[in-house]
Design a protein around this motif. Sequence first.
Motif, PDB file in Angstrom:
ATOM      1  N   SER A  21       0.835  -1.206   0.000  1.00  0.00           N
ATOM      2  CA  SER A  21       0.000   0.000   0.000  1.00  0.00           C
ATOM      3  C   SER A  21       0.867   1.252   0.000  1.00  0.00           C
ATOM      4  CB  SER A  21      -0.929   0.000   1.217  1.00  0.00           C
ATOM      5  OG  SER A  21      -1.868  -1.047   1.135  1.00  0.00           O
ATOM      6  N   ARG A  22       1.923   1.242   0.791  1.00  0.00           N
ATOM      7  CA  ARG A  22       2.844   2.394   0.796  1.00  0.00           C
ATOM      8  C   ARG A  22       3.484   2.552  -0.583  1.00  0.00           C
ATOM      9  NH1 ARG A  22       5.249  -0.195   5.469  1.00  0.00           N
ATOM     10  NH2 ARG A  22       4.104   0.396   7.360  1.00  0.00           N
ATOM     11  N   ALA A  23       3.886   1.434  -1.173  1.00  0.00           N
ATOM     12  CA  ALA A  23       4.505   1.492  -2.498  1.00  0.00           C
ATOM     13  C   ALA A  23       3.527   2.041  -3.535  1.00  0.00           C
ATOM     14  CB  ALA A  23       4.983   0.095  -2.910  1.00  0.00           C
ATOM     15  N   GLU A  24       2.253   1.752  -3.380  1.00  0.00           N
ATOM     16  CA  GLU A  24       1.248   2.269  -4.311  1.00  0.00           C
ATOM     17  C   GLU A  24       1.156   3.795  -4.229  1.00  0.00           C
ATOM     18  OE1 GLU A  24      -3.540   1.868  -5.277  1.00  0.00           O
ATOM     19  OE2 GLU A  24      -2.486   0.182  -4.353  1.00  0.00           O
ATOM     20  N   ILE A  25       1.160   4.320  -3.010  1.00  0.00           N
ATOM     21  CA  ILE A  25       1.128   5.775  -2.849  1.00  0.00           C
ATOM     22  C   ILE A  25       2.389   6.406  -3.434  1.00  0.00           C
ATOM     23  CG2 ILE A  25       1.067   7.665  -1.182  1.00  0.00           C
ATOM     24  CD1 ILE A  25      -1.589   6.167  -1.467  1.00  0.00           C
ATOM     25  N   GLU A  26       3.531   5.775  -3.195  1.00  0.00           N
ATOM     26  CA  GLU A  26       4.789   6.309  -3.729  1.00  0.00           C
ATOM     27  C   GLU A  26       4.799   6.294  -5.257  1.00  0.00           C
ATOM     28  OE1 GLU A  26       7.516   3.744  -1.778  1.00  0.00           O
ATOM     29  OE2 GLU A  26       7.326   4.748   0.173  1.00  0.00           O
ATOM     30  N   LYS A  27       4.195   5.286  -5.842  1.00  0.00           N
ATOM     31  CA  LYS A  27       4.131   5.216  -7.302  1.00  0.00           C
ATOM     32  C   LYS A  27       3.248   6.335  -7.859  1.00  0.00           C
ATOM     33  CE  LYS A  27       3.603   1.906 -11.103  1.00  0.00           C
ATOM     34  NZ  LYS A  27       3.337   0.511 -11.495  1.00  0.00           N
ATOM     35  N   CYS A  28       2.195   6.674  -7.130  1.00  0.00           N
ATOM     36  CA  CYS A  28       1.349   7.803  -7.549  1.00  0.00           C
ATOM     37  C   CYS A  28       2.149   9.116  -7.539  1.00  0.00           C
ATOM     38  CB  CYS A  28       0.143   7.935  -6.623  1.00  0.00           C
ATOM     39  SG  CYS A  28      -1.065   6.602  -6.776  1.00  0.00           S
ATOM     40  N   ILE A  29       2.998   9.286  -6.550  1.00  0.00           N
ATOM     41  CA  ILE A  29       3.842  10.485  -6.481  1.00  0.00           C
ATOM     42  C   ILE A  29       4.805  10.523  -7.667  1.00  0.00           C
ATOM     43  CG2 ILE A  29       5.618  11.670  -5.127  1.00  0.00           C
ATOM     44  CD1 ILE A  29       4.263  10.472  -2.601  1.00  0.00           C
ATOM     45  N   TYR A  30       5.376   9.375  -7.997  1.00  0.00           N
ATOM     46  CA  TYR A  30       6.280   9.283  -9.143  1.00  0.00           C
ATOM     47  C   TYR A  30       5.559   9.638 -10.441  1.00  0.00           C
ATOM     48  CZ  TYR A  30       9.355   7.056 -12.610  1.00  0.00           C
ATOM     49  OH  TYR A  30      10.143   6.800 -13.703  1.00  0.00           O
ATOM     50  N   LEU A  31       4.330   9.158 -10.576  1.00  0.00           N
ATOM     51  CA  LEU A  31       3.514   9.477 -11.740  1.00  0.00           C
ATOM     52  C   LEU A  31       3.296  10.984 -11.868  1.00  0.00           C
ATOM     53  CD1 LEU A  31       0.918   8.103 -13.692  1.00  0.00           C
ATOM     54  CD2 LEU A  31      -0.237   9.454 -11.969  1.00  0.00           C
ATOM     55  N   ILE A  32       2.957  11.616 -10.761  1.00  0.00           N
ATOM     56  CA  ILE A  32       2.731  13.072 -10.772  1.00  0.00           C
ATOM     57  C   ILE A  32       3.997  13.797 -11.188  1.00  0.00           C
ATOM     58  CG2 ILE A  32       2.206  15.081  -9.334  1.00  0.00           C
ATOM     59  CD1 ILE A  32       0.415  13.173  -7.657  1.00  0.00           C
TER      60      ILE A  32
ATOM     61  N   PHE B  64      -5.722   3.554  -5.479  1.00  0.00           N
ATOM     62  CA  PHE B  64      -5.164   4.884  -5.732  1.00  0.00           C
ATOM     63  C   PHE B  64      -4.484   4.948  -7.100  1.00  0.00           C
ATOM     64  CE2 PHE B  64      -6.329   5.801  -1.543  1.00  0.00           C
ATOM     65  CZ  PHE B  64      -6.128   7.142  -1.284  1.00  0.00           C
ATOM     66  N   TRP B  65      -3.626   3.973  -7.389  1.00  0.00           N
ATOM     67  CA  TRP B  65      -2.849   4.002  -8.624  1.00  0.00           C
ATOM     68  C   TRP B  65      -3.744   4.044  -9.856  1.00  0.00           C
ATOM     69  CZ3 TRP B  65       1.245   5.219 -11.141  1.00  0.00           C
ATOM     70  CH2 TRP B  65       1.545   4.625 -12.367  1.00  0.00           C
ATOM     71  N   GLN B  66      -4.767   3.206  -9.904  1.00  0.00           N
ATOM     72  CA  GLN B  66      -5.636   3.176 -11.085  1.00  0.00           C
ATOM     73  C   GLN B  66      -6.296   4.530 -11.313  1.00  0.00           C
ATOM     74  OE1 GLN B  66      -5.651   0.551 -12.966  1.00  0.00           O
ATOM     75  NE2 GLN B  66      -5.643  -1.341 -11.805  1.00  0.00           N
ATOM     76  N   VAL B  67      -6.693   5.190 -10.233  1.00  0.00           N
ATOM     77  CA  VAL B  67      -7.353   6.491 -10.347  1.00  0.00           C
ATOM     78  C   VAL B  67      -6.366   7.570 -10.765  1.00  0.00           C
ATOM     79  CG1 VAL B  67      -8.591   8.303  -9.096  1.00  0.00           C
ATOM     80  CG2 VAL B  67      -9.145   5.885  -8.678  1.00  0.00           C
ATOM     81  N   PHE B  68      -5.206   7.587 -10.144  1.00  0.00           N
ATOM     82  CA  PHE B  68      -4.247   8.653 -10.418  1.00  0.00           C
ATOM     83  C   PHE B  68      -3.672   8.567 -11.829  1.00  0.00           C
ATOM     84  CE2 PHE B  68      -4.725   9.665  -6.084  1.00  0.00           C
ATOM     85  CZ  PHE B  68      -4.207  10.939  -5.907  1.00  0.00           C
ATOM     86  N   ARG B  69      -3.475   7.358 -12.341  1.00  0.00           N
ATOM     87  CA  ARG B  69      -2.922   7.259 -13.685  1.00  0.00           C
ATOM     88  C   ARG B  69      -3.929   7.722 -14.735  1.00  0.00           C
ATOM     89  NH1 ARG B  69      -2.341   0.702 -14.600  1.00  0.00           N
ATOM     90  NH2 ARG B  69      -4.350   0.351 -15.624  1.00  0.00           N
ATOM     91  N   PHE B  70      -5.214   7.719 -14.380  1.00  0.00           N
ATOM     92  CA  PHE B  70      -6.236   8.346 -15.224  1.00  0.00           C
ATOM     93  C   PHE B  70      -6.309   9.847 -14.967  1.00  0.00           C
ATOM     94  CE2 PHE B  70     -10.442  10.197 -14.445  1.00  0.00           C
ATOM     95  CZ  PHE B  70     -10.864  10.416 -15.746  1.00  0.00           C
TER      96      PHE B  70
ATOM     97  N   SER C 215       3.267  -1.560 -15.130  1.00  0.00           N
ATOM     98  CA  SER C 215       2.957  -0.236 -15.667  1.00  0.00           C
ATOM     99  C   SER C 215       4.021   0.759 -15.227  1.00  0.00           C
ATOM    100  CB  SER C 215       1.570   0.223 -15.211  1.00  0.00           C
ATOM    101  OG  SER C 215       1.469   0.189 -13.800  1.00  0.00           O
ATOM    102  N   ASP C 216       4.313   1.705 -16.104  1.00  0.00           N
ATOM    103  CA  ASP C 216       5.358   2.700 -15.885  1.00  0.00           C
ATOM    104  C   ASP C 216       4.877   4.002 -16.515  1.00  0.00           C
ATOM    105  OD1 ASP C 216       7.687   4.392 -16.363  1.00  0.00           O
ATOM    106  OD2 ASP C 216       8.944   2.628 -16.026  1.00  0.00           O
ATOM    107  N   PRO C 217       4.867   5.113 -15.781  1.00  0.00           N
ATOM    108  CA  PRO C 217       4.375   6.371 -16.350  1.00  0.00           C
ATOM    109  C   PRO C 217       5.040   6.760 -17.661  1.00  0.00           C
ATOM    110  CG  PRO C 217       4.737   6.622 -14.002  1.00  0.00           C
ATOM    111  CD  PRO C 217       5.299   5.272 -14.379  1.00  0.00           C
ATOM    112  N   ARG C 218       6.270   6.308 -17.901  1.00  0.00           N
ATOM    113  CA  ARG C 218       7.002   6.698 -19.098  1.00  0.00           C
ATOM    114  C   ARG C 218       6.597   5.911 -20.336  1.00  0.00           C
ATOM    115  NH1 ARG C 218      12.603   5.609 -16.111  1.00  0.00           N
ATOM    116  NH2 ARG C 218      11.313   3.786 -15.582  1.00  0.00           N
ATOM    117  N   LEU C 219       5.853   4.809 -20.135  1.00  0.00           N
ATOM    118  CA  LEU C 219       5.514   3.906 -21.238  1.00  0.00           C
ATOM    119  C   LEU C 219       4.006   3.761 -21.370  1.00  0.00           C
ATOM    120  CD1 LEU C 219       8.121   1.115 -20.418  1.00  0.00           C
ATOM    121  CD2 LEU C 219       8.272   2.777 -22.283  1.00  0.00           C
TER     122      LEU C 219
END
Length: 454
Positions: free
Chosen positions: A82-93, A136-142, A418-422
């Motif tokens: 769960s923590r890693a999911e939040i951190e991935k959202c920050i990376y996406l932003i 969180f991740w699914q929502v933020f990447r949209f 999934s990776d924000p860059r791809l």
Amino acid sequence: MKTSIKTYHPFNGNHLETYTMDSESKLKEKLKLADSTFKTWKQLEIKTRVALMQNLANELHQNKTELSLLITKEMGKPIAESRAEIEKCIYLIDFYIQNSDHFLQDDIIATEAHESFISYDPLGCILAVMPWNYPFWQVFRFAVPTLAAGNVALLKHASNVTGCAIAIEKLFLNAKFPKGCFQTLVTDHEGIEKLMSNDIVKAVSLTGSEKAGRKIAELAGKNLKPSLLELGGNNACIVLKDADLDRHIETIVKARMQNSGQSCIAAKRFIVVEDIYDDFIEKFTSKVKALNYGNPLEDDTTISCLAREDLAETLEKQVQRSIDLGAKVTLGNTRDGAYFQPTILTNVTAEMPVFKEETFGPVAAIIKVQSEDEAYTMASKYKFGLGTMVFTSDYDAALQRTSEIEDGAFFINEMVKSDPRLPFGGTKISGYGRELSKEGMLAFVNRKTVYINK
């Protein structure tokens, strides 16, 4: 008529919260607010919209502990994930903060005109229907690229993560996004159908099951609205005879067992060449046995319950039908409420549910093949199209097979992720359209041709 939604902790069954569903009049108010907000939001310069994204990243960082606990309590994900999911959202932003401006720049096209170019204009209010497995991740990447492009968003989240949905809206408000820029709808499928027919809603993005995708696609087509669908998957993991198992076995196990196996892009069918089969079974089984089952709120837990008991029941039925057809249980196959023991099935054939259906949980179907050619043929023998992974020492040879894989992704010596860059998305019944990268930012824009003569 249902007027409330209750959420429960899947690990212990305890009731968490009761939420009142939005009335029809409340939904109409949210639609009107989205429409009026869009008129001003779209006029802002890209750099102004993107500046608010930094506020959003800060909010996630400051509230990571609380938000991680919420994810774990609502859907049972181990707290470290769960923590890693939040951190991935920050990376996406951060990615879209750095790239939104040039992603949305006009494309100059040389023609006979004095000037001609393509501009990228936002469509308006975009509806998102999102799943519970990465709440969180699914929502933020949209949401992040969609809002950065100048659109506004409405979220219909899975009912069992309603608390996450409300928390996400609060994050956008606390980050100083205009009220109405991002709103959560507490509604049901009937409410979604009405929203899709409203002229304010310009397009829809759904991540979910094949069944949900077909329904949303039908509604979108009926109302002549664009749609983006990221649906189920049954990813193949090909293990060739020259694979370096000592180097990659942890990745291979993670590809199946991460998030307690509840991922559309998880490796679900392991297609192993016979030369390496016995060694693979030994190493794979050893690593799966080492997974630490327990309370998802404990830091050392690596696998826990599924998000709901009915999901574990469905998985149990798929496994049993496969056993009835000849599959052998090498490990596991015990269910206790929402918990499903990590399970390894061998002697799997293409007619079995664990081969041809999506299994959403910690079940690994192992298929032995005689050759590399047979492995690739078997990998492609299914109706899904999210991704395929292959493990081999000859990555140049694997690269030559790229065109044989019809999926949206082909990963060599790595798990599909999934990776924000791809760009991310599928083919066949795994859906259409692409999220993330530049493609994700342009998913809901009007590509407008502008032609100027003096």
